[in-house]
Design an enzyme around this catalytic site. Structure first.
Site, PDB file in Angstrom:
ATOM      1  N   HIS A  84     -19.721 -44.395 -56.830  1.00  0.00           N
ATOM      2  CA  HIS A  84     -18.466 -45.312 -56.818  1.00  0.00           C
ATOM      3  C   HIS A  84     -18.590 -46.457 -56.036  1.00  0.00           C
ATOM      4  O   HIS A  84     -17.661 -47.275 -56.232  1.00  0.00           O
ATOM      5  CB  HIS A  84     -17.207 -44.260 -56.284  1.00  0.00           C
ATOM      6  CG  HIS A  84     -17.252 -43.184 -57.098  1.00  0.00           C
ATOM      7  ND1 HIS A  84     -17.922 -42.081 -56.745  1.00  0.00           N
ATOM      8  CD2 HIS A  84     -16.394 -42.703 -58.093  1.00  0.00           C
ATOM      9  CE1 HIS A  84     -17.386 -41.021 -57.853  1.00  0.00           C
ATOM     10  NE2 HIS A  84     -16.268 -41.719 -58.436  1.00  0.00           N
ATOM     11  N   GLY A 143      -7.624 -37.293 -29.406  1.00  0.00           N
ATOM     12  CA  GLY A 143      -8.505 -36.416 -28.657  1.00  0.00           C
ATOM     13  C   GLY A 143      -9.546 -35.771 -29.448  1.00  0.00           C
ATOM     14  O   GLY A 143      -9.953 -34.424 -29.300  1.00  0.00           O
TER      15      GLY A 143
END
Ligand SMILES: Cc1ncc(C[n+]2csc(CCOP(=O)(O)OP(=O)(O)O)c2C)c(N)n1
Length: 582
Positions: free
Chosen positions: A29, A443
């Site tokens: 693609h 995090g």
């Protein structure tokens, strides 16, 4: 008249926007984009997984204070990049994610790598997500995406690029590329607010500046230094603003968490100039441990939604941090500033006491097996202590101190893992902004190697060092191959405590030392793995070997991995602070 593809038109728009590097992993693609990038000398750092490619684009953006670009293929390429998109969103990192997608004409045909609405998935974690459906609109929409990513409260944007749009063609004379793409017009503060802010600061007895990510992104080092020199107000910073103000300056107090060391009521700030700060995780949420409720806050933020989110604000200023400092500096020059030497000494003393407390941790050196929860492990570490009784493992504070002592001021440091980066936070010192890249609000453990790749590409002449937990490095081990193929001499220090230590310690504290489950790791040999990809590599089991090993790794000029045997027992002071927060 010449006909060009949609991919070519998109890449020409990137060139006009100044893009020189992109991170990605090929898929059919994306083929037109890859070919046109090669034609236009946009370097594609082809990586081994899209999650790391996304993080590399973040590392590039964060270390160079510019737009990062990631190219990911349709379907799984896009879904692999989601952690990075979310990370960039929460930290407001300007990254353009270009995601391939199935041809528009193949909608609802159960075709390959399709059938999921990528724009709908990306929308809540981007500043803007859009599918381009017409080739002629490519330049306008790419420019629009870049403006959104790089101005105001920055952040990621996603363009979904159907394959038939990318391979269709258009007359290049019709496809006009906008002349102005990025906007450089930071909003200035209101004059009345500046007057109020100056009045508060000039009457304060214990004022501080808290410099946050917004101060970094607005490039305010010089104006900040001028302000501090004129007023004597000490500075604390969060991680993104680390280095904005020199760590060795006598008026630098440390990262935000160090405000907790100002424990006595009469030794706490009474006025806070919060520059581009987003109150929350890094200011300990609703807790008053860092900023007491009675402190008057002057909050400078580009996004009004951040003002008053967790703290009452005395003077709200919706503006760019550097523009605000400029206005404050003009106003400050007309004022006689109060004497703050007592307050400055309090802050310096707090810093010294904190440092002494940490240094004391190293005496005597703890032994493996004596520490909390370490316990006897079923197998000896390969190449170490086999049949010779318990081995000495290195205290994490000792390890990170040694690492930092071995690098120069110019080195960009990446902090990954959990406790590993908390230890690193204690010793990191820098004089240049954008040189310490570590966790933000998401995090996301495991992002370090990707970030390091991006930082090294952005700064080919500077050294990049990544400190990661053994858990963290496992996420993207194959990126050692990317380092080797692209000759990126990143030095990775694996803090190998054979544990997801932050998780293990959490279990020990919350559930009890006998309830450690699913948080131990084994005897993996990370140096050997990196060596297999072609890196310089060394296992370090004694603190005396660490400095020579780092120097040898830097001198090798190659990507390097040092696998360092770390004692799992010690808990970093920041974690203790987080666990004890009210
Ligand atoms: C992607 C992701 N998965 C899981 C977690 C939960 N988590 C937080 S800290 C941690 C342990 C990290 O271990 P390691 O990378 O070895 O670093 P250490 O704490 O040992 O320094 C985990 C698993 C997370 N934050 N991110």
């Amino acid at each position: 008249m010449a006909m060009i593809t949609g991919g070519e038109l998109l890449v020409r728009t990137l060139v006009r926007a100044g893009v020189r590097n992109a991170f990605g992993l090929h898929g059919a693609h994306l083929e037109t984009l890859f070919q046109s990038c090669a034609t236009h000398d946009i370097r594609i750092i082809d990586m081994r997984t899209e999650v790391a490619a996304g993080h590399a684009a973040e590392g590039y953006a964060r270390s160079a204070r510019t737009l990062g670009v990631a190219m990911v293929t349709a379907g799984p390429g896009f879904t692999n990049a989601i952690t990075s998109i979310a990370n960039a969103f929460l930290d407001r990192t300007p990254v353009l994610y270009l995601a391939g997608s199935a041809a528009l004409r193949d909608a609802e045909t159960n075709t390959l790598q399709a059938g999921i609405d990528q724009v709908a998935i990306a929308r809540p974690i981007t500043r803007w997500a859009h599918q381009i459906t017409t080739i002629g609109e490519i330049p306008r929409l790419v420019a629009h995406a870049i403006r959104i990513a790089t101005s105001g409260a920055r952040g990621p944007v996603l363009l979904d690029l159907p394959m038939d749009v990318l391979i269709s063609t258009i007359d290049e004379d019709i496809a006009r590329i906008p002349g102005t793409i990025a906007i450089d017009s930071p909003p200035a503060p209101n004059a009345l607010a500046i007057e109020q802010a100056i009045r508060l600061l000039a009457n304060a007895r214990r004022p501080i500046v808290m410099a946050g990510a917004g101060a970094y992104w607005s490039d305010s080092s010089e104006e900040l230094r001028r302000f501090v020199e004129a007023t004597g107000v000490p500075v604390y910073s969060d991680f993104q603003a680390h280095g904005l103000f020199p760590s060795n300056h006598r008026l630098y107090g440390g990262t935000f968490h160090k405000l907790a060391d100002l424990a006595v009521a009469e030794d706490r700030p009474d006025v806070v100039l919060a520059l581009g700060v987003r109150f929350g995780l890094f200011t300990l949420g609703r807790s008053e441990r860092l900023v007491p409720a009675r402190a008057k806050i002057i909050h400078v933020e580009i996004d009004p939604a951040e003002i008053g989110r967790l703290k009452d604000v005395a003077v709200p200023i919706v503006a760019d941090s550097r523009e605000t400092l400029r206005a404050l500096n003009v106003a400050a020059s007309a004022i006689r500033w109060p004497e703050l030497s007592g307050w400055q000494t309090t802050i310096r003393n707090a810093r010294a006491v904190h440092h002494q407390r940490l240094s004391a941790l190293l005496l005597p050196l703890p032994h493996a097996g004596e520490g909390r929860g370490e316990g006897p492990l079923p197998l000896p570490l390969a190449g170490e202590g086999r049949g010779e009784g318990p081995s000495l493992r290195i205290h994490p504070y000792h390890a990170v101190s040694t690492v930092i002592d071995c690098i120069d001021d110019d080195t960009i440091v990446i902090g990954d893992g959990a406790e590993s980066y908390h230890w690193l936070n204690e010793v990191i010192r820098q004089n240049r902004p954008g040189s310490y890249i570590t966790h933000g609000f998401l995090g996301a453990v495991g992002f370090g190697l990707g970030l390091a790749i991006g930082a090294q590409v952005a700064h080919p002449k500077r050294r990049v060092l990544c400190v990661a937990g053994d858990g963290a490095i496992g996420f993207t081990l194959a990126e050692f191959d990317t380092l080797v193929r692209h000759q990126l001499p990143v030095v990775v220090v694996v803090m190998n405590n054979r544990s997801w230590a932050a998780s293990q310690h959490f279990q020990e504290i919350v559930s009890g030392a006998d309830h450690v489950t699913g948080t131990r790791l084994g005897h993996a040999r990370y140096a050997d793995a990196a060596a297999a990809f072609g890196c310089h590599a060394q296992r370090v089991t004694d603190i005396g070997e660490l400095a020579p090993a780092i120097k040898a790794a830097l001198a090798s000029g190659k990507p390097a991995c040092l696998d360092v045997a770390i004692d799992v027992a010690p808990i970093p002071p920041e974690i203790e602070l987080l666990m004890s927060r009210q």
